[in-house]
Design a protein around this motif. Structure first.
Motif, mmCIF file in Angstrom:
data_model
loop_
_atom_site.group_PDB
_atom_site.id
_atom_site.type_symbol
_atom_site.label_atom_id
_atom_site.label_comp_id
_atom_site.label_asym_id
_atom_site.label_seq_id
_atom_site.Cartn_x
_atom_site.Cartn_y
_atom_site.Cartn_z
ATOM 1 N N ALA A 180 0.826 -1.211 0.000
ATOM 2 C CA ALA A 180 0.000 0.000 0.000
ATOM 3 C C ALA A 180 0.859 1.259 0.000
ATOM 4 O O ALA A 180 0.528 2.255 -0.658
ATOM 5 C CB ALA A 180 -0.929 -0.010 1.212
ATOM 6 N N HIS A 181 1.968 1.219 0.734
ATOM 7 C CA HIS A 181 2.848 2.388 0.841
ATOM 8 C C HIS A 181 3.436 2.766 -0.518
ATOM 9 O O HIS A 181 3.609 3.959 -0.818
ATOM 10 C CB HIS A 181 3.972 2.079 1.832
ATOM 11 C CG HIS A 181 4.913 3.216 2.075
ATOM 12 N ND1 HIS A 181 4.584 4.296 2.863
ATOM 13 C CD2 HIS A 181 6.177 3.443 1.624
ATOM 14 C CE1 HIS A 181 5.605 5.137 2.895
ATOM 15 N NE2 HIS A 181 6.578 4.651 2.155
ATOM 16 N N ALA A 182 3.733 1.761 -1.336
ATOM 17 C CA ALA A 182 4.358 2.005 -2.641
ATOM 18 C C ALA A 182 3.337 2.270 -3.744
ATOM 19 O O ALA A 182 3.718 2.628 -4.864
ATOM 20 C CB ALA A 182 5.224 0.808 -3.029
ATOM 21 N N ALA A 183 2.055 2.109 -3.439
ATOM 22 C CA ALA A 183 1.012 2.198 -4.464
ATOM 23 C C ALA A 183 0.568 3.642 -4.692
ATOM 24 O O ALA A 183 0.677 4.488 -3.799
ATOM 25 C CB ALA A 183 -0.190 1.356 -4.045
ATOM 26 N N PRO A 184 0.039 3.931 -5.889
ATOM 27 C CA PRO A 184 -0.594 5.238 -6.117
ATOM 28 C C PRO A 184 -1.823 5.405 -5.227
ATOM 29 O O PRO A 184 -2.265 4.460 -4.570
ATOM 30 C CB PRO A 184 -0.998 5.172 -7.605
ATOM 31 C CG PRO A 184 -0.164 4.078 -8.197
ATOM 32 C CD PRO A 184 0.056 3.088 -7.093
ATOM 33 N N GLU A 185 -2.378 6.605 -5.220
ATOM 34 C CA GLU A 185 -3.592 6.861 -4.453
ATOM 35 C C GLU A 185 -4.745 6.011 -4.986
ATOM 36 O O GLU A 185 -4.752 5.597 -6.152
ATOM 37 C CB GLU A 185 -3.960 8.342 -4.519
ATOM 38 C CG GLU A 185 -2.957 9.258 -3.835
ATOM 39 C CD GLU A 185 -2.873 9.007 -2.342
ATOM 40 O OE1 GLU A 185 -3.931 8.713 -1.734
ATOM 41 O OE2 GLU A 185 -1.765 9.103 -1.785
ATOM 42 N N GLU A 186 -5.733 5.779 -4.128
ATOM 43 C CA GLU A 186 -6.849 4.912 -4.497
ATOM 44 C C GLU A 186 -7.561 5.397 -5.756
ATOM 45 O O GLU A 186 -7.902 4.588 -6.638
ATOM 46 C CB GLU A 186 -7.849 4.815 -3.337
ATOM 47 C CG GLU A 186 -9.037 3.922 -3.646
ATOM 48 C CD GLU A 186 -9.993 3.771 -2.475
ATOM 49 O OE1 GLU A 186 -11.183 3.483 -2.727
ATOM 50 O OE2 GLU A 186 -9.558 3.945 -1.317
ATOM 51 N N ALA A 187 -7.795 6.695 -5.870
ATOM 52 C CA ALA A 187 -8.504 7.220 -7.039
ATOM 53 C C ALA A 187 -7.743 6.909 -8.326
ATOM 54 O O ALA A 187 -8.348 6.531 -9.345
ATOM 55 C CB ALA A 187 -8.716 8.724 -6.891
ATOM 56 N N MET A 188 -6.423 7.059 -8.287
ATOM 57 C CA MET A 188 -5.610 6.757 -9.463
ATOM 58 C C MET A 188 -5.670 5.270 -9.809
ATOM 59 O O MET A 188 -5.760 4.889 -10.987
ATOM 60 C CB MET A 188 -4.166 7.181 -9.216
ATOM 61 C CG MET A 188 -3.203 6.807 -10.349
ATOM 62 S SD MET A 188 -3.681 7.526 -11.948
ATOM 63 C CE MET A 188 -3.304 9.259 -11.633
ATOM 64 N N GLU B 151 -1.821 -5.612 -11.444
ATOM 65 C CA GLU B 151 -0.989 -4.907 -10.470
ATOM 66 C C GLU B 151 -1.785 -3.799 -9.787
ATOM 67 O O GLU B 151 -1.712 -3.628 -8.561
ATOM 68 C CB GLU B 151 0.248 -4.327 -11.150
ATOM 69 C CG GLU B 151 1.204 -3.597 -10.214
ATOM 70 C CD GLU B 151 1.884 -4.496 -9.192
ATOM 71 O OE1 GLU B 151 2.500 -3.954 -8.250
ATOM 72 O OE2 GLU B 151 1.802 -5.736 -9.324
ATOM 73 N N ALA B 152 -2.561 -3.056 -10.572
ATOM 74 C CA ALA B 152 -3.391 -2.002 -9.982
ATOM 75 C C ALA B 152 -4.426 -2.606 -9.037
ATOM 76 O O ALA B 152 -4.696 -2.057 -7.960
ATOM 77 C CB ALA B 152 -4.077 -1.195 -11.078
ATOM 78 N N ARG B 153 -5.005 -3.726 -9.420
ATOM 79 C CA ARG B 153 -5.990 -4.386 -8.553
ATOM 80 C C ARG B 153 -5.335 -4.861 -7.249
ATOM 81 O O ARG B 153 -5.907 -4.716 -6.165
ATOM 82 C CB ARG B 153 -6.633 -5.569 -9.278
ATOM 83 C CG ARG B 153 -7.588 -5.175 -10.396
ATOM 84 C CD ARG B 153 -8.305 -6.394 -10.966
ATOM 85 N NE ARG B 153 -9.173 -6.040 -12.078
ATOM 86 C CZ ARG B 153 -10.412 -5.569 -11.949
ATOM 87 N NH1 ARG B 153 -10.926 -5.393 -10.737
ATOM 88 N NH2 ARG B 153 -11.141 -5.279 -13.012
ATOM 89 N N TYR B 154 -4.137 -5.412 -7.369
ATOM 90 C CA TYR B 154 -3.441 -5.910 -6.178
ATOM 91 C C TYR B 154 -3.093 -4.754 -5.239
ATOM 92 O O TYR B 154 -3.283 -4.837 -4.019
ATOM 93 C CB TYR B 154 -2.178 -6.654 -6.610
ATOM 94 C CG TYR B 154 -1.513 -7.430 -5.502
ATOM 95 C CD1 TYR B 154 -1.949 -8.708 -5.167
ATOM 96 C CD2 TYR B 154 -0.436 -6.894 -4.797
ATOM 97 C CE1 TYR B 154 -1.335 -9.433 -4.153
ATOM 98 C CE2 TYR B 154 0.181 -7.610 -3.788
ATOM 99 C CZ TYR B 154 -0.272 -8.878 -3.471
ATOM 100 O OH TYR B 154 0.339 -9.581 -2.461
#
Length: 229
Positions: free
Chosen positions: A141-149, A162-165
């Motif tokens: 989660a820390h490395a992921a883009p914001e939820e909206a993105m 990857e986006a889903r994960y």
């Protein structure tokens, strides 16, 4: 105080305390069972059980660290916990507290190393296993883009596993387990090879966090079986 009970001579007492097999060891505090184990156990396991509940001098620093964390002073919380561990490395309540602070600071490898310092029997306890799982999800989660993105990426390409994960990790860290499981299930349906069957493994980790009796676990275990077989 340590006491032994002959269950053959005290069958009513054994029934009241739900003794179904022997040896059964129960630890009481203020008249309530706070821990227990069944069967003959090695000394190391018994020491781990007792250490979880015997208050120590370092617990005062642990309480001070919790107070510091509550007022948002993460630096002070980490410093106090490290000082307490240096003085009393055998206090196994300190390790998970420090690991959680390190997660807040984005230092996930250090958090895992702190947990790895615990004795093997303690690492098998449900709370420590759950903490290890949360550290892994927090890292994603820390490395992921914001939820909206992430949702925009999925809308543009529903096959973007990857986006889903990453979205599932963000949802899990926010306590939104059902939509997280939906994302993981969709990955399982689309690509079992993604992250070396990572979506199925992540789903099993979520089941561990929720507990076997949670309705979501029963529902998504069935959905998982249908998707796999």
């Amino acid at each position: 105080m340590v006491a032994t009970v002959d269950t053959d001579k005290n069958q009513r007492l054994a029934l009241e305390h739900r003794i179904q097999s022997i040896p059964a060891v129960k630890l009481y505090k203020n008249g309530e069972v706070i821990d227990e184990f069944l069967g003959v156990q090695p000394e190391s396991v018994i020491r781990v059980l007792l250490d979880r509940h015997i208050e120590r001098e370092s617990d005062r620093q642990r309480a001070a660290a919790a107070a510091a964390l509550a007022r948002g002073d993460v630096d002070a919380a980490e410093r106090l916990l490290r000082q307490a561990l240096a003085i009393d490395p055998d206090n196994q309540r300190l390790h998970p507290d420090l690991a959680r602070v390190l997660v807040q600071r984005g230092r996930f490898e250090e958090a895992h190393e702190i947990i790895a310092d615990l004795p093997a029997p303690r690492q098998l306890d449900e709370d420590i296993r759950a903490l290890g799982i949360r550290i892994d999800f927090a890292r994603v989660a820390h490395a992921a883009p914001e939820e909206a993105m992430l949702r925009q990426l999925i809308d543009a390409d529903p096959g973007d596993c990857e986006a889903r994960y990453q979205l599932s990790a963000r949802l899990i860290m926010g306590g939104r387990f059902e939509p997280a499981l939906e994302q993981l299930m969709e990955i399982v349906r689309r690509d079992r090879k993604y992250r070396d069957d990572g979506a199925r493994k992540a789903s099993v980790d979520v089941f561990t966090l929720l507990g076997a009796q949670d309705p979501l676990v029963r529902r998504y275990r069935a959905l998982m079986s249908s998707a796999l077989y």
